[in-house]
Scaffold this motif. Sequence first.
Motif, PDB file in Angstrom:
ATOM      1  N   VAL A 143       0.834  -1.204   0.000  1.00 16.46           N
ATOM      2  CA  VAL A 143       0.000   0.000   0.000  1.00 16.46           C
ATOM      3  C   VAL A 143       0.869   1.254   0.000  1.00 16.46           C
ATOM      4  O   VAL A 143       0.619   2.191  -0.754  1.00 16.46           O
ATOM      5  CB  VAL A 143      -0.965  -0.004   1.207  1.00 16.46           C
ATOM      6  N   VAL A 144       1.916   1.266   0.822  1.00 14.26           N
ATOM      7  CA  VAL A 144       2.786   2.446   0.873  1.00 14.26           C
ATOM      8  C   VAL A 144       3.523   2.632  -0.454  1.00 14.26           C
ATOM      9  O   VAL A 144       3.588   3.730  -0.993  1.00 14.26           O
ATOM     10  CB  VAL A 144       3.826   2.338   2.017  1.00 14.26           C
ATOM     11  N   GLY A 145       4.081   1.523  -0.976  1.00 14.05           N
ATOM     12  CA  GLY A 145       4.996   1.632  -2.109  1.00 14.05           C
ATOM     13  C   GLY A 145       4.362   1.466  -3.478  1.00 14.05           C
ATOM     14  O   GLY A 145       4.957   1.832  -4.487  1.00 14.05           O
ATOM     15  N   GLY A 146       3.150   0.888  -3.547  1.00 11.16           N
ATOM     16  CA  GLY A 146       2.444   0.770  -4.816  1.00 11.16           C
ATOM     17  C   GLY A 146       2.822  -0.467  -5.610  1.00 11.16           C
ATOM     18  O   GLY A 146       3.600  -1.317  -5.166  1.00 11.16           O
ATOM     19  N   SER A 147       2.261  -0.548  -6.822  1.00 14.53           N
ATOM     20  CA  SER A 147       2.418  -1.750  -7.644  1.00 14.53           C
ATOM     21  C   SER A 147       3.872  -1.990  -8.043  1.00 14.53           C
ATOM     22  O   SER A 147       4.242  -3.104  -8.417  1.00 14.53           O
ATOM     23  CB  SER A 147       1.543  -1.666  -8.900  1.00 14.53           C
ATOM     24  N   ILE A 148       4.692  -0.956  -7.931  1.00 11.70           N
ATOM     25  CA  ILE A 148       6.115  -1.111  -8.251  1.00 11.70           C
ATOM     26  C   ILE A 148       6.788  -2.090  -7.284  1.00 11.70           C
ATOM     27  O   ILE A 148       7.863  -2.637  -7.564  1.00 11.70           O
ATOM     28  CB  ILE A 148       6.793   0.289  -8.246  1.00 11.70           C
ATOM     29  N   VAL A 149       6.121  -2.324  -6.148  1.00  8.90           N
ATOM     30  CA  VAL A 149       6.627  -3.277  -5.151  1.00  8.90           C
ATOM     31  C   VAL A 149       6.316  -4.725  -5.554  1.00  8.90           C
ATOM     32  O   VAL A 149       6.969  -5.663  -5.086  1.00  8.90           O
ATOM     33  CB  VAL A 149       6.013  -2.960  -3.756  1.00  8.90           C
ATOM     34  N   ILE A 150       5.329  -4.936  -6.446  1.00  7.85           N
ATOM     35  CA  ILE A 150       4.833  -6.292  -6.722  1.00  7.85           C
ATOM     36  C   ILE A 150       5.922  -7.263  -7.206  1.00  7.85           C
ATOM     37  O   ILE A 150       5.971  -8.402  -6.721  1.00  7.85           O
ATOM     38  CB  ILE A 150       3.621  -6.246  -7.690  1.00  7.85           C
ATOM     39  N   PRO A 151       6.812  -6.886  -8.122  1.00  7.77           N
ATOM     40  CA  PRO A 151       7.860  -7.846  -8.504  1.00  7.77           C
ATOM     41  C   PRO A 151       8.692  -8.319  -7.305  1.00  7.77           C
ATOM     42  O   PRO A 151       9.102  -9.477  -7.253  1.00  7.77           O
ATOM     43  CB  PRO A 151       8.717  -7.051  -9.502  1.00  7.77           C
ATOM     44  N   HIS A 152       8.922  -7.419  -6.345  1.00  6.86           N
ATOM     45  CA  HIS A 152       9.676  -7.786  -5.141  1.00  6.86           C
ATOM     46  C   HIS A 152       8.815  -8.656  -4.228  1.00  6.86           C
ATOM     47  O   HIS A 152       9.324  -9.554  -3.562  1.00  6.86           O
ATOM     48  CB  HIS A 152      10.161  -6.534  -4.431  1.00  6.86           C
ATOM     49  N   LEU A 153       7.512  -8.382  -4.192  1.00  2.00           N
ATOM     50  CA  LEU A 153       6.583  -9.225  -3.423  1.00  2.00           C
ATOM     51  C   LEU A 153       6.598 -10.646  -3.972  1.00  2.00           C
ATOM     52  O   LEU A 153       6.600 -11.619  -3.200  1.00  2.00           O
ATOM     53  CB  LEU A 153       5.175  -8.627  -3.509  1.00  2.00           C
ATOM     54  N   ARG A 154       6.601 -10.791  -5.295  1.00  2.00           N
ATOM     55  CA  ARG A 154       6.658 -12.135  -5.885  1.00  2.00           C
ATOM     56  C   ARG A 154       7.909 -12.884  -5.406  1.00  2.00           C
ATOM     57  O   ARG A 154       7.845 -14.043  -5.009  1.00  2.00           O
ATOM     58  CB  ARG A 154       6.650 -12.050  -7.424  1.00  2.00           C
ATOM     59  N   ARG A 155       9.047 -12.193  -5.460  1.00  2.00           N
ATOM     60  CA  ARG A 155      10.282 -12.864  -5.032  1.00  2.00           C
ATOM     61  C   ARG A 155      10.292 -13.096  -3.519  1.00  2.00           C
ATOM     62  O   ARG A 155      10.835 -14.101  -3.043  1.00  2.00           O
ATOM     63  CB  ARG A 155      11.490 -12.045  -5.494  1.00  2.00           C
ATOM     64  N   ALA A 156       9.664 -12.192  -2.769  1.00  2.00           N
ATOM     65  CA  ALA A 156       9.616 -12.362  -1.309  1.00  2.00           C
ATOM     66  C   ALA A 156       8.751 -13.567  -0.930  1.00  2.00           C
ATOM     67  O   ALA A 156       9.103 -14.328  -0.026  1.00  2.00           O
ATOM     68  CB  ALA A 156       9.066 -11.088  -0.648  1.00  2.00           C
ATOM     69  N   VAL A 157       7.628 -13.745  -1.609  1.00  2.00           N
ATOM     70  CA  VAL A 157       6.755 -14.881  -1.295  1.00  2.00           C
ATOM     71  C   VAL A 157       7.431 -16.190  -1.725  1.00  2.00           C
ATOM     72  O   VAL A 157       7.346 -17.204  -1.024  1.00  2.00           O
ATOM     73  CB  VAL A 157       5.362 -14.705  -1.934  1.00  2.00           C
ATOM     74  N   ALA A 158       8.149 -16.163  -2.846  1.00  2.00           N
ATOM     75  CA  ALA A 158       8.917 -17.353  -3.255  1.00  2.00           C
ATOM     76  C   ALA A 158       9.962 -17.694  -2.192  1.00  2.00           C
ATOM     77  O   ALA A 158      10.153 -18.854  -1.832  1.00  2.00           O
ATOM     78  CB  ALA A 158       9.582 -17.121  -4.613  1.00  2.00           C
ATOM     79  N   LEU A 159      10.612 -16.675  -1.655  1.00  2.00           N
ATOM     80  CA  LEU A 159      11.613 -16.897  -0.600  1.00  2.00           C
ATOM     81  C   LEU A 159      10.948 -17.400   0.679  1.00  2.00           C
ATOM     82  O   LEU A 159      11.485 -18.279   1.372  1.00  2.00           O
ATOM     83  CB  LEU A 159      12.374 -15.596  -0.321  1.00  2.00           C
ATOM     84  N   LEU A 160       9.776 -16.842   0.992  1.00  2.00           N
ATOM     85  CA  LEU A 160       9.046 -17.286   2.188  1.00  2.00           C
ATOM     86  C   LEU A 160       8.735 -18.774   2.093  1.00  2.00           C
ATOM     87  O   LEU A 160       8.917 -19.522   3.070  1.00  2.00           O
ATOM     88  CB  LEU A 160       7.752 -16.469   2.327  1.00  2.00           C
ATOM     89  N   ASP A 161       8.295 -19.200   0.916  1.00  2.00           N
ATOM     90  CA  ASP A 161       8.015 -20.628   0.728  1.00  2.00           C
ATOM     91  C   ASP A 161       9.292 -21.452   0.870  1.00  2.00           C
ATOM     92  O   ASP A 161       9.268 -22.544   1.439  1.00  2.00           O
ATOM     93  CB  ASP A 161       7.352 -20.869  -0.641  1.00  2.00           C
ATOM     94  N   GLU A 162      10.395 -20.909   0.374  1.00  2.00           N
ATOM     95  CA  GLU A 162      11.675 -21.610   0.532  1.00  2.00           C
ATOM     96  C   GLU A 162      12.053 -21.681   2.013  1.00  2.00           C
ATOM     97  O   GLU A 162      12.445 -22.739   2.516  1.00  2.00           O
ATOM     98  CB  GLU A 162      12.761 -20.894  -0.273  1.00  2.00           C
ATOM     99  N   LEU A 163      11.875 -20.556   2.716  1.00  2.00           N
ATOM    100  CA  LEU A 163      12.204 -20.512   4.148  1.00  2.00           C
ATOM    101  C   LEU A 163      11.345 -21.494   4.941  1.00  2.00           C
ATOM    102  O   LEU A 163      11.761 -22.024   5.956  1.00  2.00           O
ATOM    103  CB  LEU A 163      11.974 -19.098   4.713  1.00  2.00           C
ATOM    104  N   GLU A 164      10.129 -21.716   4.497  1.00  2.00           N
ATOM    105  CA  GLU A 164       9.220 -22.620   5.211  1.00  2.00           C
ATOM    106  C   GLU A 164       9.314 -24.050   4.677  1.00  2.00           C
ATOM    107  O   GLU A 164       8.472 -24.889   5.004  1.00  2.00           O
ATOM    108  CB  GLU A 164       7.789 -22.093   5.114  1.00  2.00           C
TER     109      GLU A 164
END
Lengths: 119, 119, 119, 119, 119, 119
Positions: free
Chosen positions: B90-111
């Motif tokens: 919400v703060v950073g906007g849709s420009i954050v989404i590519p990083h969100l994709r990689r963050a969720v992929a990493l979260l799944d790896e971490l889990e």
Amino acid sequence: MSSLKKFREFREHMNARILKEGHKGIQRFFALDAQAYTDGVLPAKTKELMGLAASMVLRCDDCIAYHMIQCKGEGCTKAEFFECFNVALVVGGSIVIPHLRRAVALLDELEGAPDLSKA
Amino acid sequence: MSSLKKFREFREHMNARILKEGHKGIQRFFALDAQAYTDGVLPAKTKELMGLAASMVLRCDDCIAYHMIQCKGEGCTKAEFFECFNVALVVGGSIVIPHLRRAVALLDELEGAPDLSKA
Amino acid sequence: MSSLKKFREFREHMNARILKEGHKGIQRFFALDAQAYTDGVLPAKTKELMGLAASMVLRCDDCIAYHMIQCKGEGCTKAEFFECFNVALVVGGSIVIPHLRRAVALLDELEGAPDLSKA
Amino acid sequence: MSSLKKFREFREHMNARILKEGHKGIQRFFALDAQAYTDGVLPAKTKELMGLAASMVLRCDDCIAYHMIQCKGEGCTKAEFFECFNVALVVGGSIVIPHLRRAVALLDELEGAPDLSKA
Amino acid sequence: MSSLKKFREFREHMNARILKEGHKGIQRFFALDAQAYTDGVLPAKTKELMGLAASMVLRCDDCIAYHMIQCKGEGCTKAEFFECFNVALVVGGSIVIPHLRRAVALLDELEGAPDLSKA
Amino acid sequence: MSSLKKFREFREHMNARILKEGHKGIQRFFALDAQAYTDGVLPAKTKELMGLAASMVLRCDDCIAYHMIQCKGEGCTKAEFFECFNVALVVGGSIVIPHLRRAVALLDELEGAPDLSKA
């Protein structure tokens, strides 16, 4: 496999993964994002060009790739892409140039030229 | 070798390389950086979440990965990660989404889920 | 009239003006923005601190002021504000310092000290 | 004197001052900047809208004001401005909102409504 | 009172206020910041010019003003300032221009010309 | 093939590709960019150091790599690079650290040390 194909596959895979998690705020944000570029008083093509220029000055390669694919779908020609790139270059400065190089490599890939975007 | 393992090895190797150079200002900056996230009147977990949100809106994948590892170490759950991601989106906007994709992929790896972050 | 009062009046006046225009996308974005900071698995206070840290590293004075007011409402103490400021300063660098100066002036105003934020 | 009038006077005065200094690189940059928005395969109006969206996500009030004046001159309607604002808000996130407030205040000033931009 | 005088008074007043609070991390950051610009293998003048160029591309008026005062103290001439401005303009793009206008107004104030920076 | 060689080949190949397209605005921007770093009242070395510091705080790996190669060509020593890195780290904060790691790996590659930048 081309860089374009890899980008689209990862993007679609992870977007589905994120939406499946069920966070209402994030789901609604993704919906707002999609709706922002539909035809209104301004045509979708103009909105995608605004999204592309904004993505270039913010220097986000994935966002640039996404909006270039959308612009291509809306009928943008190579000359139109270069005029958009020029506005982004003037607004954002030489720091945009590395992204411009990758954007032009993607443009050539989108237009069926040999894929230069792997380097 | 997973993307997480490669990130951690390069990070540790180069941090040691940089500190060994002996530049006092850089050494002190690294120390300040480490101290900023220790328990104080705010717990380390809250500070790591602030660091993660700040890294997402500034769109730095390595910083996001680092703070996610730290948040995980402080006991952050998947639901807590997603609430933090939502604030950053919400703060950073849709420009954050590519990083969100990689963050969720990493979260799944971490889990312990299959590693999706290579694409 | 204090700088804090002027900020709040302009903010409320213009937010009402914008919402009244009736653009559905913008109205929904404003709703998403408000919902992102409500209690969930993470408490509102933690979310406001994440919003404050993110606003400081992005260097937006109005966003900093807004989240400081919200943090104050969630019971943040002066020591907690300074630990948040420190994280933001380390992440964002000296470029954050001018905003830190204005944030501390606002903090003193919020705590009833003489208003230093006019200069 | 309105905020719009002050902005335009300072802008024109200082641009003349800078060009008079005689630095060739800066003079050429100013020329490139002006040429980027002239009619080409894309109309000037589309280019000004791209410049406005880029200025909003980069969060530069003076650039926003300048491109709004140019967009107005190219015939942009209030509904078109709001669709552009919406794209910028989605791309750039809530950090854009303080600039949106000032942009809407300027829009009302541009359209002859009472000046709200002084607060 | 000139804009330069007001800037320096607020800066000194708030820096003292912040350091007096006694947060060790913030105090050490301020010390690191000061030490980064002292003579080393590179002279202080070169470091201040790097600080000025970095401040311009990051678009922080207060940081620009601070480094211009320091550069002036290190003997920078008007021609040297303009060459630094030109590098920053090319790297950062037209989004730097509003800051360039204020920087040149400040330069004229620093050199004893009539104060144009109030507008 | 080293990362440095790949970077230079892609950069040269795509710059030629872009200039060949024949867009006057983009061609002139590239010329302005090159001219900004030539000897003037400030030597080329100082200008390249300003370009390097600006690239680091804007966090652009390709721009950092380019200016490091140019700085090396102007005779910058390892100690001078580290003083420049320190200024950029203080100005830009810990978000610069991932780029610092890659910059130091590149520096070792430039100085003939084993290539660490592939990870």
